[in-house]
Design a protein around this motif. Structure first.
Motif, PDB file in Angstrom:
ATOM      1  N   PRO A 343     116.965  10.273 -12.943  1.00  0.00           N
ATOM      2  CA  PRO A 343     116.693   9.589 -11.669  1.00  0.00           C
ATOM      3  C   PRO A 343     115.383   8.807 -11.730  1.00  0.00           C
ATOM      4  O   PRO A 343     114.414   9.248 -12.359  1.00  0.00           O
ATOM      5  N   GLN A 345     113.084   8.388  -9.624  1.00  0.00           N
ATOM      6  CA  GLN A 345     111.931   9.096  -9.076  1.00  0.00           C
ATOM      7  C   GLN A 345     111.207   9.912 -10.137  1.00  0.00           C
ATOM      8  O   GLN A 345     109.977  10.053 -10.088  1.00  0.00           O
ATOM      9  N   SER A 386     110.611   1.709  -7.542  1.00  0.00           N
ATOM     10  CA  SER A 386     111.421   2.195  -6.424  1.00  0.00           C
ATOM     11  C   SER A 386     112.121   1.042  -5.715  1.00  0.00           C
ATOM     12  O   SER A 386     113.290   1.158  -5.312  1.00  0.00           O
ATOM     13  N   ASP A 389     114.977  -0.047  -7.896  1.00  0.00           N
ATOM     14  CA  ASP A 389     116.069   0.925  -7.785  1.00  0.00           C
ATOM     15  C   ASP A 389     116.833   0.747  -6.476  1.00  0.00           C
ATOM     16  O   ASP A 389     118.061   0.841  -6.435  1.00  0.00           O
ATOM     17  N   LEU A 390     116.107   0.456  -5.410  1.00  0.00           N
ATOM     18  CA  LEU A 390     116.741   0.265  -4.106  1.00  0.00           C
ATOM     19  C   LEU A 390     117.599  -1.000  -4.097  1.00  0.00           C
ATOM     20  O   LEU A 390     118.698  -1.017  -3.518  1.00  0.00           O
ATOM     21  N   ASN A 393     120.751  -0.328  -6.314  1.00  0.00           N
ATOM     22  CA  ASN A 393     121.642   0.732  -5.848  1.00  0.00           C
ATOM     23  C   ASN A 393     121.687   0.694  -4.327  1.00  0.00           C
ATOM     24  O   ASN A 393     120.965   1.446  -3.652  1.00  0.00           O
ATOM     25  N   LYS A 394     122.500  -0.189  -3.809  1.00  0.00           N
ATOM     26  CA  LYS A 394     122.556  -0.408  -2.371  1.00  0.00           C
ATOM     27  C   LYS A 394     123.040   0.821  -1.607  1.00  0.00           C
ATOM     28  O   LYS A 394     122.812   0.942  -0.397  1.00  0.00           O
ATOM     29  N   THR A 395     123.693   1.740  -2.293  1.00  0.00           N
ATOM     30  CA  THR A 395     124.241   2.902  -1.588  1.00  0.00           C
ATOM     31  C   THR A 395     123.192   3.952  -1.277  1.00  0.00           C
ATOM     32  O   THR A 395     123.425   4.826  -0.445  1.00  0.00           O
ATOM     33  N   LYS A 396     122.035   3.878  -1.946  1.00  0.00           N
ATOM     34  CA  LYS A 396     120.997   4.884  -1.717  1.00  0.00           C
ATOM     35  C   LYS A 396     120.344   4.658  -0.358  1.00  0.00           C
ATOM     36  O   LYS A 396     120.139   3.517   0.059  1.00  0.00           O
ATOM     37  N   PRO A 397     120.024   5.732   0.329  1.00  0.00           N
ATOM     38  CA  PRO A 397     119.404   5.576   1.656  1.00  0.00           C
ATOM     39  C   PRO A 397     117.980   5.033   1.542  1.00  0.00           C
ATOM     40  O   PRO A 397     117.247   5.372   0.616  1.00  0.00           O
ATOM     41  N   SER A 400     114.805   7.465   1.315  1.00  0.00           N
ATOM     42  CA  SER A 400     114.420   8.122   0.060  1.00  0.00           C
ATOM     43  C   SER A 400     113.410   7.293  -0.730  1.00  0.00           C
ATOM     44  O   SER A 400     112.832   7.791  -1.703  1.00  0.00           O
ATOM     45  N   HIS A 401     113.190   6.037  -0.312  1.00  0.00           N
ATOM     46  CA  HIS A 401     112.266   5.154  -1.016  1.00  0.00           C
ATOM     47  C   HIS A 401     111.066   4.756  -0.169  1.00  0.00           C
ATOM     48  O   HIS A 401     110.178   4.052  -0.644  1.00  0.00           O
TER      49      HIS A 401
END
Length: 585
Positions: A343, A345, A386, A389-390, A393-397, A400-401
């Protein structure tokens, strides 16, 4: 020819003694002729003296008195053959009054070949070398010049290095500097590509040239070519590895078969370590800031070179070199993190720990703006992961970033705060790495300001993005009118940078402020007050009828969709500085 020979009666000597004595006398005559030419050239140019010691000043004055009778018949407007045309304003000339010239400057022999290759006389070269030491060398710890070396001595030892120094320090007169740049490019090309020369002086000259590769020097998009050439030189010269560790050529193999291995391997020098570190730093900086080139690989041997510089402590600047290179190595690792198996993070936390360790073990106690910006630039790159990554990865909330994005914004604000403390008069002398880092910080801030995601509220971060553009634009405008080292500057390149930033602000306002509820009339009034209808200002654009027209080029596609590449290509690569036709090689 000085008439000394007619006044000297030669004692009876052998033929050999007579010839030796004649040689000595001829050298003396040549020196006297050079003194006459140097003094008359200085009288012609005038200008402000560079700082010298009291002894040098007094010595120069006495030399002027002693030689006054020799120079009595020389008119004030006399100049040596081949002297360059003087500037229209004597305040911009880079020469001294005869009484302020040091003895080393007066005694340096200058021939026509020296002038033709450098573009300046040796007297001017001495002043430019002094300017480099005082104003620019602190930003270039990868090269150390002995304080006592003169321009003539440096030319004899490392002509390309001196050529690069006089070229980048002639920033006050862009039209003349353009010609000097072309000559330097030709000099490097002929030596390396045509004559197969390989030496540390050429490599150092390339480093100096690239380190001040601002648009006010040259904009022929040769940066990557020069840096690839520097990488090739480090490999061919073998300074990228321990001597004797990699010999595969036929000549070496045949020699070893006949005579056996060398009993004594060549010992690497600290000068080579600095140059190797410089090649890595510049290639990595361009890679991390603009994604324009692959950096020279950071190896265990390179780390050993840095450790050797710390242990030797030959110069205080070596400690600054070591720290900015190690920080750039961290930056290199962050921006090359692609398709991570763990990941993101976890990578961010690991890089954050490495950055904290570098701060704790920092051997450099110097309060350097260059070092501060390097720390903050590395920090921005860590937290930018971060954001990347955001975006990927559009599906990540978003939540979390949020912490990482907030820290990224704070790092950018700190960077810009330090950047805005740089004196305006220093803009023409600071290395390009500073502008490269600022451009990257600006790119990331623009990505954050233009991020389109549910729940993202950039305005809540208390960042006035248009105001930052205004301040940067204002500083570029003022840099055009600056007077570094007391010089009158004829250089409009920073005005073009300011114009490009004005256009970018129009793009941002037209795309985002209207969407956030700003009415067209308010935006129109704000731009009118801030810019007083600058070049490229478009009423229809501000009214929202169309996108702004770029100042010098037309961009295809969405300006913000691939901002790293779009920004750099539009802001720099297509910029026209008005070079005369046929000047660019």
């Amino acid at each position: 020819m000085c008439p000394l020979r007619e006044r000297v009666s030669f004692p009876r000597r052998s033929a050999t003694e007579t010839e030796d004595f004649k040689d000595v006398l001829e050298k003396l005559e040549n020196k006297i002729e050079h003194l006459v030419n140097a003094l008359s050239t200085a009288q012609q140019f005038g200008g402000q003296p560079s700082p010298t010691s009291q002894n040098d000043h007094a010595g120069g004055h006495r030399s002027s008195q002693v030689l006054s009778t020799l120079c009595a018949d020389i008119p004030n407007d006399a100049s040596p053959s081949g002297s360059p045309p003087t500037s229209a304003n004597p305040c911009s000339a880079l020469t001294q009054q005869p009484s302020d010239m040091s003895a080393s400057q007066i005694a340096s022999p200058t021939d026509q070949g020296d002038y033709q290759s450098l573009g300046v006389t040796m007297s001017e070269a001495d002043i430019l070398l002094d300017r480099f030491r005082r104003l620019m060398a602190p930003g270039m710890p990868f090269i150390v010049l002995a304080p006592e070396i003169t321009a003539q001595q440096l030319y004899n030892q490392k002509p390309v290095l001196l050529h690069a120094i006089v070229t980048v320090t002639y920033f006050h007169d862009l039209p003349r500097q353009q010609g000097m740049v072309k000559q330097l490019m030709r000099d490097i090309s002929e030596r390396v590509l045509m004559n197969s020369e390989k030496n540390i002086g050429i490599l150092q000259g390339i480093l100096v040239f690239v380190a001040w590769y601002h648009p006010h020097v040259f904009w022929g998009q040769q940066t990557t070519n020069l840096l690839h050439l520097s990488i090739a030189l480090t490999i061919d010269m073998g300074i990228d590895r321990l001597p004797g560790s990699c010999h595969t050529d036929f000549k070496h193999a045949a020699t070893k078969a006949v005579h056996g291995p060398n009993l004594v391997a060549r010992a690497p020098t600290l000068e080579e370590h600095r140059a190797l570190a410089g090649v890595f730093y510049l290639t990595s900086m361009l890679a991390s800031s603009f994604k324009k080139i692959d950096a020279l690989s950071y190896t265990k041997y390179m780390e050993d070179c840095l450790n050797s510089l710390v242990q030797a402590r030959e110069h205080e600047s070596d400690l600054l070199l070591v720290q900015i290179v190690r920080l750039q190595h961290l930056a290199e690792d962050t921006h090359t993190t692609e398709a991570p198996s763990a990941p993101m993070q976890m990578y961010i936390k690991a890089f954050e720990a490495d950055l904290s360790k570098l701060k704790q073990n920092d051997p450099c106690k110097e309060d350097s703006t260059l070092l501060k910006l390097q720390y903050l630039s590395a920090e921005i790159l860590v937290w930018e992961l971060s954001l990347i990554d955001l975006q990927e990865n559009k599906t990540k909330p978003l939540r979390s970033h949020l912490e990482d994005l907030y820290r990224c914004v704070e790092a950018i604000k700190s960077f810009i705060e330090v950047y805005f403390t740089i004196p305006i008069d220093a803009y023409l002398t600071i290395p390009f790495a500073v502008f490269g880092q600022f451009a990257h910080a600006f790119i990331v801030l623009t990505k954050l300001a233009s991020l389109e995601m549910d729940g993202w509220d950039f305005r809540s971060l208390s960042v006035n993005f248009p105001q930052i553009i205004d301040e940067a634009t204002n500083r570029f405008d003022r840099a055009t009118k600056s007077s570094p080292d007391g010089l009158q500057v004829e250089n409009e390149s920073f005005a073009k940078w300011a114009h490009r930033l004005r256009w970018m602000k129009q793009v941002y306002e037209a795309k985002f402020l209207q969407e956030n509820g700003f009415v067209a009339q308010e935006r129109q009034n704000a731009v009118k007050i801030l810019f007083d209808r600058p070049e490229g200002y478009d009423e229809a654009t501000i009214a929202g009828a169309q996108q702004p027209t770029p100042p010098d080029d037309v961009l295809s596609g969405d300006f913000f969709s691939n901002f790293d590449e779009t920004f750099w290509n539009s802001f720099a690569g297509d910029m026209d500085l008005g070079f005369p036709d046929g000047l660019l090689p």
